[in-house]
Enzyme design. Structure first.
Site, PDB file in Angstrom:
ATOM      1  N   ARG A  15      -5.136   6.225   2.770  1.00 27.26           N
ATOM      2  CA  ARG A  15      -5.977   5.909   1.624  1.00 27.26           C
ATOM      3  C   ARG A  15      -6.957   4.793   1.962  1.00 27.26           C
ATOM      4  NH1 ARG A  15      -1.314   4.841  -2.739  1.00 27.26           N
ATOM      5  NH2 ARG A  15      -0.275   4.147  -0.816  1.00 27.26           N
ATOM      6  N   LYS A  73      -2.553  -1.042   0.003  1.00 25.68           N
ATOM      7  CA  LYS A  73      -1.175  -1.520   0.161  1.00 25.68           C
ATOM      8  C   LYS A  73      -1.144  -2.994   0.528  1.00 25.68           C
ATOM      9  CE  LYS A  73       2.157   0.342  -0.159  1.00 25.68           C
ATOM     10  NZ  LYS A  73       2.986   0.396  -1.405  1.00 25.68           N
ATOM     11  N   TYR A  92      -2.112  -3.507  -4.251  1.00 27.14           N
ATOM     12  CA  TYR A  92      -0.689  -3.430  -4.576  1.00 27.14           C
ATOM     13  C   TYR A  92       0.033  -4.483  -3.738  1.00 27.14           C
ATOM     14  CZ  TYR A  92      -1.276   1.065  -6.968  1.00 27.14           C
ATOM     15  OH  TYR A  92      -1.642   2.058  -7.844  1.00 27.14           O
ATOM     16  N   HIS A  94       3.742  -5.879  -4.835  1.00 29.72           N
ATOM     17  CA  HIS A  94       5.199  -5.739  -4.950  1.00 29.72           C
ATOM     18  C   HIS A  94       5.919  -6.959  -4.361  1.00 29.72           C
ATOM     19  CE1 HIS A  94       4.539  -1.621  -6.243  1.00 29.72           C
ATOM     20  NE2 HIS A  94       3.823  -1.404  -5.171  1.00 29.72           N
ATOM     21  N   GLU A 116      -0.141  -3.464  -9.593  1.00 29.34           N
ATOM     22  CA  GLU A 116       1.006  -2.950 -10.340  1.00 29.34           C
ATOM     23  C   GLU A 116       1.385  -3.779 -11.551  1.00 29.34           C
ATOM     24  OE1 GLU A 116       2.833  -5.607  -7.125  1.00 29.34           O
ATOM     25  OE2 GLU A 116       1.182  -4.164  -7.271  1.00 29.34           O
ATOM     26  N   ARG A 201      11.553   6.795 -25.523  1.00 32.76           N
ATOM     27  CA  ARG A 201      10.911   7.491 -24.408  1.00 32.76           C
ATOM     28  C   ARG A 201      11.499   8.877 -24.224  1.00 32.76           C
ATOM     29  NH1 ARG A 201      10.491   2.350 -21.666  1.00 32.76           N
ATOM     30  NH2 ARG A 201      12.504   2.667 -20.645  1.00 32.76           N
ATOM     31  N   ASP A 268       9.617   0.475  -3.147  1.00 30.34           N
ATOM     32  CA  ASP A 268       8.735  -0.662  -2.856  1.00 30.34           C
ATOM     33  C   ASP A 268       9.031  -1.862  -3.748  1.00 30.34           C
ATOM     34  OD1 ASP A 268       7.743   0.508  -5.141  1.00 30.34           O
ATOM     35  OD2 ASP A 268       5.809   1.052  -4.279  1.00 30.34           O
TER      36      ASP A 268
END
Length: 375
Positions: A15, A73, A92, A94, A116, A201, A268
């Site tokens: 990506r 990433k 991102y 994490h 995120e 949900r 992750d």
């Protein structure tokens, strides 16, 4: 403002964080965009596409030297040397499962906004959602392949055939990943059970699927039963910005039949399945525990980079434009970006990261006030 787009270097990560269309929008807004040579090749975007859109093609060092560095990433250890005070990193991250990266960002005084944890007023996560959609759908596609005997599976066809029952798929979590996993599994003809702690949900899912899936309130008993019966188990638990809780124990996995498959999309964030105790790569994606195939790749959407890049870049561009136009001021006054702030000038500003790593939490509002006072 100079925007830098480095080439992703995670194993088989194809990506890219910005498309030529995004470059064109930023240049039209008066920004300079530096794109590392071949950064978009894996997603089907040539250097000439970026050049024609107004980007400046450059080497790795120059891309990282920008005011704002936008990635897909989290930076690898080899990239930590590029961190510096004053840099805004948008990607991102994490961090709740990445103590070394958190420490490196803090030591260098970086301001880091994590895709995120960018959050809207309704609690939705607009920059996580597109990749969660891709990962959720792919988790079933991957699981179906791994159930084939050639890949170490039990030799079970997900949808079965007339006279032979379909595979049982258990999805732990009814968020975006879980919903998309259920959609794919139902479409392939599987027998699908989704578990979640939220009756609301599950109610929405039950209505959406009109009886084609089973919905079960998640607790230790129901999870153990669903795991024991599953041919394919998908971990889809998310606590925004925090480490994923362990929902499925090692003892539960031991009750699965040999050749069954576990795919933990939350790896992750540390993973929600206890036997997911390592991160794997697209080069070597699986390992066995008690005869059960475990898939623990942290960048699942990287396997379909064209789709993933377009989906991600469409979502991130409006936020990147805000950062490009206003710098740190955009974070101060734009609530979704403020929720995405994980590290501000070397201070951890995300409660989930602070709790997971045992590091000091700093209230961003207090830090902003101090910054304005210092000016």
């Amino acid at each position: 403002m100079r925007i830098g787009v480095p080439k992703e270097r995670k194993v088989r990560e194809y990506r890219v964080s910005l498309t030529p269309a995004g470059v064109q929008a930023l240049v039209a807004a008066g920004q300079q965009v530096f794109v590392e040579t071949n950064a978009g090749a894996g997603s089907g975007f040539a250097d000439d596409d970026y050049r024609q859109a107004g980007a400046i093609l450059c080497d790795r060092e120059e891309a990282w030297a920008a005011d704002i560095v936008v990635k897909v990433k989290e930076p690898l250890p080899e990239e930590h040397r590029f961190f510096r005070e004053g840099m805004i990193l948008f990607t991102y991250l994490h961090l709740a499962a990445a103590p070394d990266l958190t420490r490196a960002l803090c030591d260098a005084g970086v301001t880091a906004v994590a895709y995120e944890t960018v959050q809207l007023e309704d609690g939705s996560l607009p920059l996580l959602a597109p990749m969660s959609e891709v990962a959720g759908r792919m988790s079933v596609q991957i699981g179906a392949r791994l159930l084939e005997k050639e890949y170490g599976g039990a030799g079970v066809l997900l949808g079965g055939v007339p006279g032979v029952p379909p595979a049982k798929v258990a999805v732990i979590g009814a968020g975006t990943v879980g919903t998309q996993a259920a959609r794919m599994a139902v479409g392939m003809g599987a027998d699908v059970t989704v578990l979640d702690i939220s009756a609301q949900r599950l109610g929405r899912l039950d209505e959406a699927f009109q009886g084609r899936i089973k919905t079960v309130i998640s607790n230790a008993y129901t999870v153990a039963e669903a795991v024991r019966q599953a041919d394919l188990l998908i971990g889809a638990v998310l606590v925004p910005g925090a480490r994923a809780p362990k929902i499925v124990s090692r003892e539960m996995v031991a009750q699965m039949r040999p050749g069954c498959v576990v795919v933990d999309v939350s790896v992750d964030q540390g993973g929600c399945i206890e036997t997911i105790d390592r991160v794997t790569t697209h080069d070597d994606p699986t390992y066995l525990v008690d005869g059960v195939v475990h898939y623990a790749v942290a960048n699942i959407p990287g396997a379909v980079p064209r789709t993933s890049t377009l989906a991600l870049a469409n979502a991130t561009l409006p936020y990147l434009l805000q950062l490009a136009m206003h710098g740190e001021e955009a974070i101060r006054r734009h609530r979704p970006l403020r929720k995405g702030l994980n590290v501000y000038r070397g201070h951890v500003t995300a409660p989930g990261v602070s709790e997971a790593l045992g590091v000091a939490y700093h209230d961003p509002e207090t830090l902003f006030a101090q910054t304005i006072f210092a000016v």
